[in-house]
Design an enzyme around this catalytic site. Structure first.
Site, PDB file in Angstrom:
ATOM      1  N   HIS A 107      40.037 -11.867  17.953  1.00  0.00           N
ATOM      2  CA  HIS A 107      40.765 -10.595  17.991  1.00  0.00           C
ATOM      3  C   HIS A 107      40.791 -10.051  16.567  1.00  0.00           C
ATOM      4  O   HIS A 107      40.916 -10.826  15.612  1.00  0.00           O
ATOM      5  CB  HIS A 107      42.226 -10.807  18.402  1.00  0.00           C
ATOM      6  CG  HIS A 107      42.491 -10.812  19.878  1.00  0.00           C
ATOM      7  ND1 HIS A 107      43.467 -11.605  20.444  1.00  0.00           N
ATOM      8  CD2 HIS A 107      41.953 -10.089  20.895  1.00  0.00           C
ATOM      9  CE1 HIS A 107      43.511 -11.390  21.746  1.00  0.00           C
ATOM     10  NE2 HIS A 107      42.599 -10.478  22.048  1.00  0.00           N
ATOM     11  N   CYS A 111      50.478 -11.840  16.613  1.00  0.00           N
ATOM     12  CA  CYS A 111      50.172 -11.909  18.050  1.00  0.00           C
ATOM     13  C   CYS A 111      51.442 -11.812  18.894  1.00  0.00           C
ATOM     14  O   CYS A 111      51.404 -11.314  20.013  1.00  0.00           O
ATOM     15  CB  CYS A 111      49.474 -13.221  18.394  1.00  0.00           C
ATOM     16  SG  CYS A 111      47.849 -13.403  17.687  1.00  0.00           S
TER      17      CYS A 111
HETATM   18  N1  ARG Z   1      45.656 -17.441  24.007  1.00  0.00           N
HETATM   19  C1  ARG Z   1      45.616 -16.039  23.713  1.00  0.00           C
HETATM   20  C2  ARG Z   1      44.236 -15.496  24.018  1.00  0.00           C
HETATM   21  O1  ARG Z   1      43.280 -16.156  23.731  1.00  0.00           O
HETATM   22  C3  ARG Z   1      45.989 -15.800  22.294  1.00  0.00           C
HETATM   23  C4  ARG Z   1      46.173 -14.360  21.958  1.00  0.00           C
HETATM   24  C5  ARG Z   1      46.536 -14.136  20.540  1.00  0.00           C
HETATM   25  N2  ARG Z   1      46.936 -12.807  20.310  1.00  0.00           N
HETATM   26  C6  ARG Z   1      46.475 -12.009  19.351  1.00  0.00           C
HETATM   27  N3  ARG Z   1      47.024 -10.851  19.183  1.00  0.00           N
HETATM   28  N4  ARG Z   1      45.450 -12.360  18.628  1.00  0.00           N
HETATM   29  O2  ARG Z   1      44.083 -14.420  24.537  1.00  0.00           O
END
Ligand code: ARG
Length: 275
Positions: A170, A268
């Site tokens: 991300h 996150c």
């Molecule tokens: N386990 C989640 C996923 O892989 C983690 C998300 C993390 N969030 C972020 N804003 N990077 O989607």
């Protein structure tokens, strides 16, 4: 000379308490479904994060966690809100897909104008506002067509950035907005997470940006939350903290190690509501 911190402004955040937190599937390299997760520790760390925002004078609202959606704690992925307009999330992986409508409903119930996304996008995980610009990540989750959809909806220029390292899947794992002030926008980022072309774009737009080190990146230090002065950041990101201090920011270390098992940190867990 590099620009200094513009100063704190009030923020409004949406968060989701990790009462159903676990790692039961693997959709990023940080996740290991065979590893033990301590929900009590996750809750304590999350509450410390929330209390940190409250102590800094920010407003925090919460959304009711839903059983069976362990990643719902990562509220940043739930939507993108700019000028009070809500662009809903549309998740790539089926495990997270019900989160999009759940977050959208939270906003709709409170009278926000919401737009149901046609294109796959994971909210502020990949869509970050910096000054008058929106930086948008692609490569792992959010599709490029969503960048165009966001530009049309928000009427702000969207700059597409290509992520190339699966650990930084991300945009908010590889890039932190440290000043969103249109008069002095500033970011920190981890160059190795981006394609050569995207690195060149970032260098052109933000020649004075803080360049994070490998150790900042592996601590998920770029997953930081700034109010223009105070920057909530993973304690392991020592180089980043020093670079922030040098520029007049105050790094506030908050340990979210248990939530890191799901591949997320402070940012996150924090969806910014921009009125
Ligand atoms: N386990 C989640 C996923 O892989 C983690 C998300 C993390 N969030 C972020 N804003 N990077 O989607």
């Amino acid at each position: 000379m590099t620009a200094t911190a513009p100063g704190r402004t009030d923020r409004h955040y949406l968060m989701c308490e990790p009462v159903h937190y676990t790692v039961s599937y693997e959709i990023n390299p940080w996740m290991d479904a065979t590893r033990y997760t301590d929900v009590e520790l996750a809750l304590r760390q999350w509450r410390t994060l929330r209390d940190t925002y409250l102590e800094l004078g920010h407003r925090v609202e919460t959304i009711e966690p839903i059983a069976g959606l362990p990643d719902m704690v990562y509220a940043a992925n739930g939507a993108t809100v700019v000028d009070g307009v809500v662009y809903s999330a549309k998740f790539r992986h089926p495990e997270r897909q019900p989160e999009g409508p759940a977050y959208q409903k939270w906003f709709a119930d409170r009278g926000y104008v919401t737009h149901t996304a046609a294109m796959i996008n994971e909210g502020e995980g990949d869509i970050l506002v910096v000054g008058d610009l929106i930086l948008a990540g692609t490569g792992f989750r959010t599709e490029r067509a969503a960048h165009a959809e966001a530009q049309e909806l928000f009427g702000r220029p969207v700059v597409s950035l290509e992520l190339v390292n699966p650990s930084y899947y991300h945009l908010d794992t590889a890039l932190a907005v440290i000043s969103s002030d249109p008069a002095s926008p500033q970011i920190a980022y981890y160059p190795a997470a981006f394609s050569a072309g995207s690195r060149a774009v970032l260098n052109r737009l933000f020649p004075d940006a803080i360049l994070a080190t490998d150790s900042d990146a592996v601590a998920l230090g770029l997953n930081a939350v700034s109010d223009g002065e105070n920057v909530v950041v993973a304690p392991g990101a020592r180089d980043l903290a020093a670079a922030l201090r040098e520029r007049g920011y105050t790094p506030i270390p908050v340990d979210t190690s248990e939530l890191l098992k799901g591949g997320g940190g402070a940012k996150c867990c924090t969806l910014e509501i921009r009125a």
